[in-house]
Design a protein around this motif. Structure first.
Motif, PDB file in Angstrom:
ATOM      1  N   UNK A 174      38.454  45.122  57.841  1.00  0.00           N
ATOM      2  CA  UNK A 174      38.453  44.841  56.403  1.00  0.00           C
ATOM      3  C   UNK A 174      37.671  45.934  55.679  1.00  0.00           C
ATOM      4  N   UNK A 175      38.287  46.458  54.625  1.00  0.00           N
ATOM      5  CA  UNK A 175      37.669  47.502  53.816  1.00  0.00           C
ATOM      6  C   UNK A 175      37.871  47.203  52.341  1.00  0.00           C
ATOM      7  N   UNK A 176      37.042  47.785  51.498  1.00  0.00           N
ATOM      8  CA  UNK A 176      37.239  47.746  50.044  1.00  0.00           C
ATOM      9  C   UNK A 176      37.580  46.329  49.570  1.00  0.00           C
ATOM     10  N   UNK A 177      36.656  45.396  49.759  1.00  0.00           N
ATOM     11  CA  UNK A 177      36.855  43.973  49.497  1.00  0.00           C
ATOM     12  C   UNK A 177      36.168  43.600  48.187  1.00  0.00           C
ATOM     13  N   UNK A 178      36.927  43.057  47.248  1.00  0.00           N
ATOM     14  CA  UNK A 178      36.377  42.624  45.964  1.00  0.00           C
ATOM     15  C   UNK A 178      36.868  41.218  45.656  1.00  0.00           C
ATOM     16  N   UNK A 179      36.029  40.442  44.964  1.00  0.00           N
ATOM     17  CA  UNK A 179      36.395  39.108  44.516  1.00  0.00           C
ATOM     18  C   UNK A 179      36.099  39.026  43.020  1.00  0.00           C
ATOM     19  N   UNK A 180      37.095  38.584  42.251  1.00  0.00           N
ATOM     20  CA  UNK A 180      36.965  38.441  40.803  1.00  0.00           C
ATOM     21  C   UNK A 180      37.037  36.953  40.448  1.00  0.00           C
ATOM     22  N   UNK A 181      36.486  36.606  39.293  1.00  0.00           N
ATOM     23  CA  UNK A 181      36.415  35.200  38.903  1.00  0.00           C
ATOM     24  C   UNK A 181      37.063  34.961  37.545  1.00  0.00           C
ATOM     25  N   UNK A 182      37.970  33.992  37.498  1.00  0.00           N
ATOM     26  CA  UNK A 182      38.575  33.512  36.255  1.00  0.00           C
ATOM     27  C   UNK A 182      37.788  32.263  35.853  1.00  0.00           C
ATOM     28  N   UNK A 183      36.848  32.414  34.940  1.00  0.00           N
ATOM     29  CA  UNK A 183      35.941  31.324  34.561  1.00  0.00           C
ATOM     30  C   UNK A 183      36.672  30.133  33.945  1.00  0.00           C
ATOM     31  N   UNK A 184      37.711  30.394  33.208  1.00  0.00           N
ATOM     32  CA  UNK A 184      38.428  29.302  32.537  1.00  0.00           C
ATOM     33  C   UNK A 184      39.078  28.342  33.533  1.00  0.00           C
ATOM     34  N   UNK A 185      39.617  28.887  34.623  1.00  0.00           N
ATOM     35  CA  UNK A 185      40.363  28.074  35.583  1.00  0.00           C
ATOM     36  C   UNK A 185      39.635  27.872  36.913  1.00  0.00           C
ATOM     37  N   UNK A 186      38.448  28.449  37.058  1.00  0.00           N
ATOM     38  CA  UNK A 186      37.635  28.340  38.279  1.00  0.00           C
ATOM     39  C   UNK A 186      38.352  28.943  39.492  1.00  0.00           C
TER      40      UNK A 186
END
Length: 109
Positions: A43-55
């Motif tokens: 696993x490389x270049x791993x990012x997690x983003x968050x949509x606050x409105x929909x959790x």
């Protein structure tokens, strides 16, 4: 290894309402042994983003062609991480995060 020789993989997970700060805190203090386990699985270049409105958590990573991500579910470190995270996100009966693969609808280099 060039980025072109890796596969991009995207998926989504669901965070429990009100748990964004705790999720961020736990990932800011990611266990070194988990980091090494993921790297060792390709696993490389791993990012997690968050949509606050929909959790919704949206994750995207690159993995090597010979990755062993499917074996991570059996590793004690991964199972311990899942247990640690289970109180703040939706999970499957085995404790793994409820994760749904996403199809790429558009890509531009």
């Amino acid at each position: 290894m060039k980025k072109g020789s890796t596969e991009k993989y995207a998926f989504r997970m669901m965070l429990n309402p009100g748990c964004a700060d705790e999720y961020q805190r736990r990932h800011d203090a990611l266990w070194p042994e988990l980091h090494q386990l993921l790297k060792g699985a390709g696993v490389e270049d791993y990012s997690i983003y968050f949509d606050r409105e929909h959790h919704v958590l949206f994750a995207v990573l690159r993995r090597l062609p010979q990755h062993t991500m499917e074996e991570l579910q059996h590793h004690p470190i991964m199972r311990r991480w899942w247990a640690y995270m289970s109180d703040i996100m939706r999970t499957n009966p085995d404790g793994s995060p409820l994760a749904e693969p996403l199809d790429c609808m558009f890509h531009m280099d």
